[in-house]
Every structure is written in structure tokens, then in C-alpha cells.
Design a protein around this motif. Sequence first.
Motif, PDB file in Angstrom:
ATOM      1  N   SER A  40      37.660  44.126  35.747  1.00  0.00           N
ATOM      2  CA  SER A  40      36.883  44.423  34.552  1.00  0.00           C
ATOM      3  C   SER A  40      37.578  45.525  33.764  1.00  0.00           C
ATOM      4  O   SER A  40      38.148  46.449  34.347  1.00  0.00           O
ATOM      5  N   PHE A  41      37.507  45.448  32.447  1.00  0.00           N
ATOM      6  CA  PHE A  41      38.121  46.439  31.575  1.00  0.00           C
ATOM      7  C   PHE A  41      37.051  47.320  30.933  1.00  0.00           C
ATOM      8  O   PHE A  41      36.125  46.819  30.296  1.00  0.00           O
ATOM      9  N   GLY A  42      37.168  48.636  31.116  1.00  0.00           N
ATOM     10  CA  GLY A  42      36.307  49.590  30.434  1.00  0.00           C
ATOM     11  C   GLY A  42      34.922  49.775  30.996  1.00  0.00           C
ATOM     12  O   GLY A  42      34.168  50.600  30.504  1.00  0.00           O
ATOM     13  N   GLN A  43      34.572  49.020  32.028  1.00  0.00           N
ATOM     14  CA  GLN A  43      33.261  49.164  32.646  1.00  0.00           C
ATOM     15  C   GLN A  43      33.359  48.757  34.112  1.00  0.00           C
ATOM     16  O   GLN A  43      34.283  48.033  34.490  1.00  0.00           O
ATOM     17  N   PRO A  44      32.423  49.199  34.950  1.00  0.00           N
ATOM     18  CA  PRO A  44      32.493  48.849  36.370  1.00  0.00           C
ATOM     19  C   PRO A  44      32.583  47.336  36.591  1.00  0.00           C
ATOM     20  O   PRO A  44      31.977  46.551  35.867  1.00  0.00           O
ATOM     21  N   ALA A  45      33.368  46.962  37.597  1.00  0.00           N
ATOM     22  CA  ALA A  45      33.542  45.549  37.936  1.00  0.00           C
ATOM     23  C   ALA A  45      32.305  45.015  38.646  1.00  0.00           C
ATOM     24  O   ALA A  45      31.631  45.735  39.384  1.00  0.00           O
ATOM     25  N   VAL A  46      32.025  43.738  38.403  1.00  0.00           N
ATOM     26  CA  VAL A  46      30.901  43.040  39.016  1.00  0.00           C
ATOM     27  C   VAL A  46      31.439  41.742  39.613  1.00  0.00           C
ATOM     28  O   VAL A  46      32.218  41.036  38.958  1.00  0.00           O
ATOM     29  N   ALA A  47      31.025  41.425  40.832  1.00  0.00           N
ATOM     30  CA  ALA A  47      31.476  40.185  41.475  1.00  0.00           C
ATOM     31  C   ALA A  47      31.134  38.973  40.620  1.00  0.00           C
ATOM     32  O   ALA A  47      30.085  38.932  39.970  1.00  0.00           O
ATOM     33  N   ASN A  48      32.025  38.003  40.609  1.00  0.00           N
ATOM     34  CA  ASN A  48      31.857  36.740  39.885  1.00  0.00           C
ATOM     35  C   ASN A  48      31.791  36.914  38.368  1.00  0.00           C
ATOM     36  O   ASN A  48      31.264  36.055  37.667  1.00  0.00           O
ATOM     37  N   THR A  49      32.335  38.024  37.867  1.00  0.00           N
ATOM     38  CA  THR A  49      32.332  38.308  36.430  1.00  0.00           C
ATOM     39  C   THR A  49      33.685  38.910  36.057  1.00  0.00           C
ATOM     40  O   THR A  49      34.280  39.632  36.834  1.00  0.00           O
ATOM     41  N   GLY A  50      34.160  38.634  34.870  1.00  0.00           N
ATOM     42  CA  GLY A  50      35.417  39.218  34.401  1.00  0.00           C
ATOM     43  C   GLY A  50      36.598  38.336  34.716  1.00  0.00           C
ATOM     44  O   GLY A  50      36.500  37.113  34.746  1.00  0.00           O
ATOM     45  N   ILE A  51      37.722  38.958  34.992  1.00  0.00           N
ATOM     46  CA  ILE A  51      38.954  38.226  35.268  1.00  0.00           C
ATOM     47  C   ILE A  51      39.075  38.016  36.774  1.00  0.00           C
ATOM     48  O   ILE A  51      39.052  38.973  37.543  1.00  0.00           O
ATOM     49  N   ARG A  52      39.203  36.766  37.168  1.00  0.00           N
ATOM     50  CA  ARG A  52      39.289  36.397  38.583  1.00  0.00           C
ATOM     51  C   ARG A  52      40.753  36.337  39.002  1.00  0.00           C
ATOM     52  O   ARG A  52      41.549  35.619  38.388  1.00  0.00           O
ATOM     53  N   LEU A  53      41.082  37.075  40.052  1.00  0.00           N
ATOM     54  CA  LEU A  53      42.417  37.000  40.656  1.00  0.00           C
ATOM     55  C   LEU A  53      42.261  36.293  41.999  1.00  0.00           C
ATOM     56  O   LEU A  53      41.677  36.854  42.934  1.00  0.00           O
ATOM     57  N   ASN A  54      42.739  35.074  42.093  1.00  0.00           N
ATOM     58  CA  ASN A  54      42.616  34.324  43.337  1.00  0.00           C
ATOM     59  C   ASN A  54      43.367  35.004  44.467  1.00  0.00           C
ATOM     60  O   ASN A  54      44.321  35.766  44.237  1.00  0.00           O
ATOM     61  N   ALA A  55      42.964  34.710  45.680  1.00  0.00           N
ATOM     62  CA  ALA A  55      43.600  35.272  46.872  1.00  0.00           C
ATOM     63  C   ALA A  55      45.064  34.848  46.951  1.00  0.00           C
ATOM     64  O   ALA A  55      45.476  33.860  46.343  1.00  0.00           O
ATOM     65  N   ALA A  56      45.843  35.612  47.687  1.00  0.00           N
ATOM     66  CA  ALA A  56      47.228  35.274  48.017  1.00  0.00           C
ATOM     67  C   ALA A  56      48.115  35.082  46.791  1.00  0.00           C
ATOM     68  O   ALA A  56      48.826  34.101  46.662  1.00  0.00           O
ATOM     69  N   GLY A  57      48.051  36.034  45.862  1.00  0.00           N
ATOM     70  CA  GLY A  57      49.006  36.013  44.759  1.00  0.00           C
ATOM     71  C   GLY A  57      48.450  35.772  43.379  1.00  0.00           C
ATOM     72  O   GLY A  57      49.218  35.702  42.423  1.00  0.00           O
ATOM     73  N   GLY A  58      47.139  35.633  43.234  1.00  0.00           N
ATOM     74  CA  GLY A  58      46.569  35.503  41.898  1.00  0.00           C
ATOM     75  C   GLY A  58      46.984  36.700  41.063  1.00  0.00           C
ATOM     76  O   GLY A  58      46.996  37.831  41.553  1.00  0.00           O
ATOM     77  N   SER A  59      47.353  36.474  39.799  1.00  0.00           N
ATOM     78  CA  SER A  59      47.894  37.585  39.012  1.00  0.00           C
ATOM     79  C   SER A  59      47.389  37.563  37.574  1.00  0.00           C
ATOM     80  O   SER A  59      46.897  36.552  37.087  1.00  0.00           O
ATOM     81  N   PHE A  60      47.550  38.705  36.926  1.00  0.00           N
ATOM     82  CA  PHE A  60      47.181  38.881  35.526  1.00  0.00           C
ATOM     83  C   PHE A  60      48.196  39.844  34.927  1.00  0.00           C
ATOM     84  O   PHE A  60      48.481  40.894  35.504  1.00  0.00           O
ATOM     85  N   GLU A  61      48.760  39.482  33.760  1.00  0.00           N
ATOM     86  CA  GLU A  61      49.767  40.334  33.128  1.00  0.00           C
ATOM     87  C   GLU A  61      49.469  40.490  31.642  1.00  0.00           C
ATOM     88  O   GLU A  61      49.052  39.537  30.985  1.00  0.00           O
ATOM     89  N   MET A  62      49.701  41.690  31.133  1.00  0.00           N
ATOM     90  CA  MET A  62      49.585  41.982  29.705  1.00  0.00           C
ATOM     91  C   MET A  62      50.883  42.641  29.267  1.00  0.00           C
ATOM     92  O   MET A  62      51.320  43.615  29.879  1.00  0.00           O
TER      93      MET A  62
END
Length: 88
Positions: A40-62
Amino acid sequence: MKRTHTTITVGNTSTLVLAADLKREHLLLINDSDEIIYISFGQPAVANTGIRLNAAGGSFEMTDTVYQQAIYGICASGSKKLLVTSGK
């Protein structure tokens, strides 16, 4: 650009991954665990909400427009590793 590589242990409650940084120009998050992590960006993270990174290598890049406020993560059981690379 100077890049910093860190490993963050994400908990089962919202965990600060990166503090706000107005000079941040690059961000790469890689889930190095066996469980889904939500970001989550700018606020506390919540399960099942926001950007999901899958197990074993899920990634996000900006790289072009990089979010510069605080970034948070959360997972179901806690103590999961998130690899973080950020650059200025």
C-alpha cells in the motif's frame, strides 16, 4: 543513481517498507517468501487490498513516475521477506 538494496521482514500487521523520500527515483519490490504480500502507498497496508505481490518472486517496479511517500506491506502469517531496491 545510487541504489540501496535491503530486506524487510513483513508482518501480519501493516509494516513500514520504506519511509517517505522526496528524492526517490527508482523502486523495485520482490517477494522473496512463500506467501502473498500486499503493498500500500501512503497508508497502512490491508490484506487482500492494494498491490499484490505473489509468492516466490512476485515483483513491482516503478521507474518513470516513482511514488515518494511511505510504502507499507502486509502478509497473512508474518515474518516474510520482501527485497527492496530504491534509488536516488
